[in-house]
Motif scaffolding. Sequence first.
Motif, PDB file in Angstrom:
ATOM      1  N   PHE A   1       0.822  -1.207   0.000  1.00 26.11           N
ATOM      2  CA  PHE A   1       0.000   0.000   0.000  1.00 26.11           C
ATOM      3  C   PHE A   1       0.863   1.268   0.000  1.00 26.11           C
ATOM      4  CE2 PHE A   1      -3.452  -2.750   1.921  1.00 26.11           C
ATOM      5  CZ  PHE A   1      -4.212  -2.770   0.762  1.00 26.11           C
ATOM      6  N   VAL A   2       1.949   1.271   0.753  1.00 26.39           N
ATOM      7  CA  VAL A   2       2.835   2.434   0.774  1.00 26.39           C
ATOM      8  C   VAL A   2       3.496   2.618  -0.583  1.00 26.39           C
ATOM      9  CG1 VAL A   2       4.956   3.381   1.782  1.00 26.39           C
ATOM     10  CG2 VAL A   2       3.199   2.413   3.266  1.00 26.39           C
ATOM     11  N   THR A   3       3.889   1.531  -1.211  1.00 27.73           N
ATOM     12  CA  THR A   3       4.525   1.613  -2.535  1.00 27.73           C
ATOM     13  C   THR A   3       3.543   2.129  -3.586  1.00 27.73           C
ATOM     14  OG1 THR A   3       6.022  -0.191  -1.948  1.00 27.73           O
ATOM     15  CG2 THR A   3       5.760   0.300  -4.295  1.00 27.73           C
ATOM     16  N   VAL A   4       2.328   1.619  -3.563  1.00 23.05           N
ATOM     17  CA  VAL A   4       1.312   2.101  -4.515  1.00 23.05           C
ATOM     18  C   VAL A   4       1.028   3.580  -4.249  1.00 23.05           C
ATOM     19  CG1 VAL A   4      -1.086   1.868  -5.263  1.00 23.05           C
ATOM     20  CG2 VAL A   4       0.306  -0.164  -4.903  1.00 23.05           C
ATOM     21  N   ALA A   5       0.969   3.980  -2.980  1.00 21.67           N
ATOM     22  CA  ALA A   5       0.755   5.396  -2.645  1.00 21.67           C
ATOM     23  C   ALA A   5       1.878   6.254  -3.221  1.00 21.67           C
ATOM     24  CB  ALA A   5       0.673   5.587  -1.134  1.00 21.67           C
ATOM     25  N   LEU A   6       3.106   5.779  -3.137  1.00 22.91           N
ATOM     26  CA  LEU A   6       4.245   6.517  -3.688  1.00 22.91           C
ATOM     27  C   LEU A   6       4.131   6.657  -5.201  1.00 22.91           C
ATOM     28  CD1 LEU A   6       7.046   7.855  -3.532  1.00 22.91           C
ATOM     29  CD2 LEU A   6       8.019   5.544  -3.700  1.00 22.91           C
ATOM     30  N   VAL A   7       3.813   5.573  -5.886  1.00 18.45           N
ATOM     31  CA  VAL A   7       3.701   5.601  -7.350  1.00 18.45           C
ATOM     32  C   VAL A   7       2.595   6.563  -7.781  1.00 18.45           C
ATOM     33  CG1 VAL A   7       3.109   4.216  -9.377  1.00 18.45           C
ATOM     34  CG2 VAL A   7       4.692   3.313  -7.665  1.00 18.45           C
ATOM     35  N   VAL A   8       1.461   6.494  -7.112  1.00 17.54           N
ATOM     36  CA  VAL A   8       0.339   7.379  -7.458  1.00 17.54           C
ATOM     37  C   VAL A   8       0.696   8.827  -7.134  1.00 17.54           C
ATOM     38  CG1 VAL A   8      -2.073   7.931  -6.972  1.00 17.54           C
ATOM     39  CG2 VAL A   8      -1.365   5.556  -7.190  1.00 17.54           C
ATOM     40  N   HIS A   9       1.377   9.044  -6.025  1.00 19.97           N
ATOM     41  CA  HIS A   9       1.801  10.397  -5.655  1.00 19.97           C
ATOM     42  C   HIS A   9       2.759  10.969  -6.698  1.00 19.97           C
ATOM     43  CE1 HIS A   9       3.047  13.812  -3.287  1.00 19.97           C
ATOM     44  NE2 HIS A   9       4.287  13.386  -3.298  1.00 19.97           N
ATOM     45  N   LEU A  10       3.694  10.157  -7.151  1.00 19.71           N
ATOM     46  CA  LEU A  10       4.629  10.617  -8.184  1.00 19.71           C
ATOM     47  C   LEU A  10       3.903  10.924  -9.490  1.00 19.71           C
ATOM     48  CD1 LEU A  10       7.684   8.276  -7.508  1.00 19.71           C
ATOM     49  CD2 LEU A  10       7.452  10.714  -6.941  1.00 19.71           C
ATOM     50  N   ALA A  11       2.904  10.125  -9.825  1.00 16.22           N
ATOM     51  CA  ALA A  11       2.098  10.405 -11.015  1.00 16.22           C
ATOM     52  C   ALA A  11       1.352  11.726 -10.846  1.00 16.22           C
ATOM     53  CB  ALA A  11       1.115   9.268 -11.266  1.00 16.22           C
ATOM     54  N   ASP A  12       0.848  11.986  -9.657  1.00 17.75           N
ATOM     55  CA  ASP A  12       0.170  13.252  -9.382  1.00 17.75           C
ATOM     56  C   ASP A  12       1.135  14.423  -9.535  1.00 17.75           C
ATOM     57  OD1 ASP A  12      -1.769  15.121  -8.460  1.00 17.75           O
ATOM     58  OD2 ASP A  12      -1.089  14.855  -6.386  1.00 17.75           O
ATOM     59  N   LEU A  13       2.334  14.294  -8.972  1.00 18.91           N
ATOM     60  CA  LEU A  13       3.328  15.360  -9.106  1.00 18.91           C
ATOM     61  C   LEU A  13       3.700  15.602 -10.559  1.00 18.91           C
ATOM     62  CD1 LEU A  13       5.765  14.664  -6.138  1.00 18.91           C
ATOM     63  CD2 LEU A  13       4.151  16.542  -6.378  1.00 18.91           C
ATOM     64  N   ARG A  14       3.859  14.532 -11.314  1.00 21.85           N
ATOM     65  CA  ARG A  14       4.194  14.664 -12.735  1.00 21.85           C
ATOM     66  C   ARG A  14       3.088  15.405 -13.478  1.00 21.85           C
ATOM     67  NH1 ARG A  14       4.252  10.497 -17.497  1.00 21.85           N
ATOM     68  NH2 ARG A  14       5.674  11.574 -18.889  1.00 21.85           N
ATOM     69  N   GLN A  15       1.854  15.039 -13.214  1.00 18.37           N
ATOM     70  CA  GLN A  15       0.713  15.692 -13.863  1.00 18.37           C
ATOM     71  C   GLN A  15       0.673  17.178 -13.509  1.00 18.37           C
ATOM     72  OE1 GLN A  15      -3.410  15.037 -12.408  1.00 18.37           O
ATOM     73  NE2 GLN A  15      -3.739  14.140 -14.429  1.00 18.37           N
ATOM     74  N   ARG A  16       0.883  17.498 -12.247  1.00 12.05           N
ATOM     75  CA  ARG A  16       0.876  18.901 -11.819  1.00 12.05           C
ATOM     76  C   ARG A  16       2.031  19.670 -12.451  1.00 12.05           C
ATOM     77  NH1 ARG A  16      -1.755  19.751  -6.291  1.00 12.05           N
ATOM     78  NH2 ARG A  16      -2.817  17.791  -5.924  1.00 12.05           N
ATOM     79  N   TRP A  17       3.197  19.033 -12.506  1.00 11.16           N
ATOM     80  CA  TRP A  17       4.380  19.659 -13.075  1.00 11.16           C
ATOM     81  C   TRP A  17       4.142  19.980 -14.549  1.00 11.16           C
ATOM     82  CZ3 TRP A  17       8.996  20.536 -10.360  1.00 11.16           C
ATOM     83  CH2 TRP A  17      10.057  21.010 -11.114  1.00 11.16           C
ATOM     84  N   GLN A  18       3.597  19.025 -15.281  1.00  9.61           N
ATOM     85  CA  GLN A  18       3.328  19.232 -16.693  1.00  9.61           C
ATOM     86  C   GLN A  18       2.285  20.326 -16.902  1.00  9.61           C
ATOM     87  OE1 GLN A  18       2.259  15.286 -17.957  1.00  9.61           O
ATOM     88  NE2 GLN A  18       4.362  14.791 -18.549  1.00  9.61           N
ATOM     89  N   ARG A  19       1.262  20.347 -16.068  1.00  7.87           N
ATOM     90  CA  ARG A  19       0.222  21.364 -16.179  1.00  7.87           C
ATOM     91  C   ARG A  19       0.806  22.757 -15.891  1.00  7.87           C
ATOM     92  NH1 ARG A  19      -3.870  20.436 -12.104  1.00  7.87           N
ATOM     93  NH2 ARG A  19      -3.549  18.283 -12.680  1.00  7.87           N
ATOM     94  N   ALA A  20       1.686  22.843 -14.889  1.00 10.08           N
ATOM     95  CA  ALA A  20       2.284  24.130 -14.532  1.00 10.08           C
ATOM     96  C   ALA A  20       3.201  24.634 -15.641  1.00 10.08           C
ATOM     97  CB  ALA A  20       3.058  24.014 -13.228  1.00 10.08           C
ATOM     98  N   HIS A  21       3.943  23.732 -16.276  1.00  6.21           N
ATOM     99  CA  HIS A  21       4.866  24.143 -17.318  1.00  6.21           C
ATOM    100  C   HIS A  21       4.170  24.418 -18.648  1.00  6.21           C
ATOM    101  CE1 HIS A  21       8.651  24.041 -15.222  1.00  6.21           C
ATOM    102  NE2 HIS A  21       8.269  22.940 -14.625  1.00  6.21           N
ATOM    103  N   SER A  22       3.008  23.858 -18.840  1.00  5.84           N
ATOM    104  CA  SER A  22       2.290  24.124 -20.088  1.00  5.84           C
ATOM    105  C   SER A  22       1.639  25.505 -20.066  1.00  5.84           C
ATOM    106  CB  SER A  22       1.226  23.050 -20.340  1.00  5.84           C
ATOM    107  OG  SER A  22       0.196  23.139 -19.381  1.00  5.84           O
ATOM    108  N   LYS A  23       1.506  26.098 -18.881  1.00  5.58           N
ATOM    109  CA  LYS A  23       0.895  27.426 -18.762  1.00  5.58           C
ATOM    110  C   LYS A  23       1.914  28.545 -18.888  1.00  5.58           C
ATOM    111  CE  LYS A  23      -2.919  25.960 -15.865  1.00  5.58           C
ATOM    112  NZ  LYS A  23      -3.570  26.069 -14.575  1.00  5.58           N
ATOM    113  N   THR A  24       3.188  28.235 -18.717  1.00 11.43           N
ATOM    114  CA  THR A  24       4.210  29.283 -18.812  1.00 11.43           C
ATOM    115  C   THR A  24       4.484  29.627 -20.261  1.00 11.43           C
ATOM    116  OG1 THR A  24       5.950  27.620 -18.706  1.00 11.43           O
ATOM    117  CG2 THR A  24       5.335  28.682 -16.636  1.00 11.43           C
ATOM    118  N   PRO A  25       4.737  30.917 -20.550  1.00 15.08           N
ATOM    119  CA  PRO A  25       4.959  31.329 -21.942  1.00 15.08           C
ATOM    120  C   PRO A  25       6.265  30.865 -22.510  1.00 15.08           C
ATOM    121  CG  PRO A  25       5.026  33.234 -20.457  1.00 15.08           C
ATOM    122  CD  PRO A  25       4.717  32.024 -19.645  1.00 15.08           C
TER     123      PRO A  25
END
Length: 94
Positions: free
Chosen positions: A70-94
Amino acid sequence: MAEFFASGRFIDWILLLMALEGLGLFLLWRVRACGIPPAALILILASGACLLLAVRAALTDAGWVWVWLFVTVALVVHLADLRQRWQRAHSKTP
């Protein structure tokens, strides 16, 4: 009351409340088109749910393999969340 916590049943209630929260936020997104997009919402709630399941497994002596899983799956999902947020943040910058 001690049995309620030791049995992990309080985790079940928290997970139920999280599911209701997710449903409410999803409906808000669908009806008013505001709030957290469903894909992001799933990742946020899934990582928290996996951590809660790890706590439940530890409380109920389910074995270290379940806690680790469960901790490992939580880590993988958390990293996927961070990646998604990172990509969304960088797609908004000019």
